[in-house]
Structure formats: structure tokens, C-alpha cells
Scaffold this active site. Structure first.
Site, short mmCIF file in Angstrom:
data_model
loop_
_atom_site.label_atom_id
_atom_site.label_comp_id
_atom_site.label_asym_id
_atom_site.label_seq_id
_atom_site.Cartn_x
_atom_site.Cartn_y
_atom_site.Cartn_z
N ASN A 13 0.84 -1.32 0.08
CA ASN A 13 0.09 0.06 0.05
C ASN A 13 0.89 1.33 0.05
OD1 ASN A 13 -2.03 2.07 0.43
ND2 ASN A 13 -2.31 1.35 2.57
N TRP A 14 1.00 1.67 -1.25
CA TRP A 14 2.13 2.92 -1.30
C TRP A 14 1.58 3.97 -0.76
CZ3 TRP A 14 4.68 2.61 -6.66
CH2 TRP A 14 5.23 1.46 -7.07
N LYS A 15 0.36 4.19 -0.55
CA LYS A 15 -0.20 5.49 0.21
C LYS A 15 0.32 6.62 -0.97
CE LYS A 15 0.13 3.35 4.79
NZ LYS A 15 -0.02 3.55 6.03
N HIS A 100 -9.62 1.89 4.38
CA HIS A 100 -8.38 1.96 5.05
C HIS A 100 -8.25 3.02 6.25
CE1 HIS A 100 -4.11 2.82 6.19
NE2 HIS A 100 -3.81 1.76 5.68
N GLU A 102 -6.70 5.13 7.58
CA GLU A 102 -6.37 6.73 7.13
C GLU A 102 -7.62 7.11 6.58
OE1 GLU A 102 -2.80 5.92 5.14
OE2 GLU A 102 -1.71 5.17 7.21
N GLU A 172 -6.05 -4.64 10.12
CA GLU A 172 -4.81 -3.54 10.38
C GLU A 172 -5.16 -2.80 11.78
OE1 GLU A 172 -2.88 -2.65 6.69
OE2 GLU A 172 -4.07 -1.00 6.86
N GLY A 178 2.10 2.31 10.72
CA GLY A 178 3.05 3.51 10.63
C GLY A 178 3.68 3.79 11.80
N SER A 218 3.01 -2.10 10.40
CA SER A 218 4.33 -2.14 10.87
C SER A 218 4.82 -3.67 10.27
CB SER A 218 4.59 -1.65 12.21
OG SER A 218 4.15 -0.36 12.32
N GLY A 240 4.94 1.17 4.82
CA GLY A 240 6.24 1.70 4.67
C GLY A 240 7.17 0.85 4.06
P1 PGA Z 1 2.61 0.50 7.62
O1 PGA Z 1 1.32 0.49 7.02
O2 PGA Z 1 3.04 -1.12 7.14
O3 PGA Z 1 3.51 1.65 7.30
O4 PGA Z 1 2.51 0.37 9.07
C1 PGA Z 1 0.30 -0.33 6.71
C2 PGA Z 1 -0.89 -0.09 6.11
O5 PGA Z 1 -1.34 1.15 6.35
O6 PGA Z 1 -1.72 -0.63 5.11
#
Ligand code: PGA
Length: 258
Positions: A13-15, A100, A102, A172, A178, A218, A240
Site C-alpha cells: 500500500n504505497w499511500k 483503510h 487513514e 490492520e 506506521g 508495521s 512503509g
Molecule cells: P505500515 O502501513 O506497514 O506502514 O504500518 C500499513 C498500512 O497502512 O496498510
């Protein structure tokens, strides 16, 4: 049916990262590294809308699949700034991340809109990666299962038995995204197992046993093997660590071996 018969999926997931040239370079680097995963693990990169066409061109003929990071639930119309499911399928996109944390936290996404997006994606032939997970406060309050059950049940409302096979669930925990604070393999297994039980209740055991449930938050090259070895963790949604080809590949290889 057990873990060995389910499809393992490692999705990046590149965001909001990578310009088109950067996306091209990263995918060029990832492609040969993960080529051996072909039969064992589905490898996906979920990239910003602006990178989709580039990403599809770069990965054509390879085993790297491309996903989007969101989709709107209406078919078309006056929804400035939004992207429809048909627009994504027309491009050749196969997967889409939905709900997600976010999006829930910063953009007002609710269980209801997650459900609408999931249904719209399925109807257009996209495979939704539906994200669920509790906040730290909810975990501390001891309501993780209630929260995750509610999110899962509402997200999948109205999904037909045939379509559910195309749904991927990503567990998640919000507190792990993150933050570098990964859930322990036991914590992640407990909730992924609980999600599978919830899906068995909604549909039946066979469907629950067939659905891919990922862990995300993470996950990295150092902790992936332990997480992916758990019986109900069928893959990962990686933020990440998906931006570094070598780390992402280490996670893919752990899934190949796990
Ligand atoms: P992260 O993000 O691996 O950077 O914690 C995971 C995600 O948001 O899908």
C-alpha cells in the site's frame, strides 16, 4: 480447507508516495525479485491513481498485480475528485483497498461508505481489500472483537456468496499502522481467527475457510515470518516496507515459505 489451500496475498500500500518515474523504477526493481512467487503468492502493488497506468504498463506480463487505494461507490456523475470502479477496471486494475483507517480517520469514511464501495467494486469486477481494525483506545477498552465484528459485518452487507470469494480482508490495528508498533503474532492471529469466525457466521464455514485474511501494521522484513506463519494470517498489507524493493521481497519470500 486450511491455510495451505488459501491464496496468500502480499500487497503493498504505497499511500501518497511516488511520482510516475519513481513508481516505474520501484516496480522494475520489484518485478524480478518476486517472479518466483508466481504460483505460491499473489503479489500486488496498490498505488496512487496517478501511477496506475504506468504501473500497469511496467508490470504487464509479470506476476505483479496492480491495485488502487480507493474507489467511489457511485457509477458516475457530479462527484468532483472521485474515481469510479468502472474507470479502474477499464484501465486493467484488479484490486482496490477499501476502508483503510487513514480514509476513515482523515476523510470521513464510515462503515456504511465502506460497504457501498465494496459492493460497487465487486459489481464492477474489482477485488476489494477491505480494511478493518481497532484503535488503541478500543483495544484498551477490551472491545477489539466488537469493533472488528461490526466493521466486517457492515462492510460485507449485501455481498453475495459468489462475490465473497473475490473479497480480501485486511486486519490492520490502527495503533500499529506506521508506528513501528507491530501486533504480536498472537494478537494478530487472535483477531484474524476471530474475523474468520465472524465470516463463518455471516456466510458459512466453507466460505470463511476460503477467504484470504491479511495482517497489516508495521509488518516488515524482520517480523513478517512470524506473523505469516500463523494459521489464520494469509498475507500482509504493507505500507512503509513496500516502498523498498528488498524489504518487500523479503516479505513476499516469507509468504512463499510460510
Ligand atoms: P505500515 O502501513 O506497514 O506502514 O504500518 C500499513 C498500512 O497502512 O496498510
Amino acid at each position: 480447507m486450511n491455510k495451505a489451500t488459501r491464496k496468500a496475498i502480499i500487497a503493498g500500500n504505497w499511500k501518497m508516495n511516488k511520482t510516475r518515474p519513481e513508481a516505474k523504477a520501484l516496480l522494475e526493481e520489484i518485478k524480478p525479485l518476486v517472479a518466483n512467487a508466481q504460483d505460491a503468492v499473489e503479489v500486488i502493488a496498490c498505488v496512487p491513481f496517478t501511477n496506475l497506468e504506468t504501473a500497469l504498463a511496467v508490470t504487464e506480463g509479470s506476476n505483479v498485480k496492480i491495485g488502487a487505494e480507493n474507489v467511489h461507490f457511485e457509477k458516475s456523475g457530479a462527484f468532483t475528485g472521485e474515481i469510479s470502479a468502472d474507470m479502474l477496471t477499464e484501465l486493467g486494475v484488479e484490486y482496490v483497498v477499501i476502508g483503510h483507517s487513514e480514509r476513515r480517520q482523515y476523510f470521513g469514511e464510515t462503515d456504511e461508505t465502506v460497504n457501498k464501495r465494496t459492493l460497487a467494486a465487486l459489481q464492477a469486477g474489482l477485488k476489494p481489500i477491505v480494511c478493518v481494525g481497532e484503535t488503541l483506545t478500543e483495544r484498551e477498552q477490551g472491545i477489539t472483537e466488537e469493533v472488528v465484528a461490526k466493521q466486517t459485518k457492515i462492510a460485507l452487507m449485501g455481498t453475495c456468496e459468489k462475490c465473497i470469494k473475490n473479497v480480501v480482508i485486511a486486519y490492520e490495528p490502527v495503533w500499529a499502522i506506521g508506528t513501528g508498533k507491530v501486533a504480536t503474532p498472537e494478537q494478530a492471529q487472535d483477531v484474524c481467527g476471530f474475523i474468520r469466525k465472524t465470516i463463518a457466521g455471516l456466510f458459512n464455514q466453507e466460505i470463511a475457510d476460503g477467504i484470504t485474511i491479511q495482517y497489516g501494521g508495521s509488518m516488515n522484513a524482520a517480523n513478517c515470518a512470524e506473523l505469516l506463519a500463523k494459521p489464520d494470517i494469509d498475507g500482509g498489507l504493507i505500507g512503509g516496507a513496500s516502498l523498498k524493493a528488498a524489504d518487500f521481497n523479503t516479505i513476499v519470500q516469507a509468504a512463499v515459505n510460510g
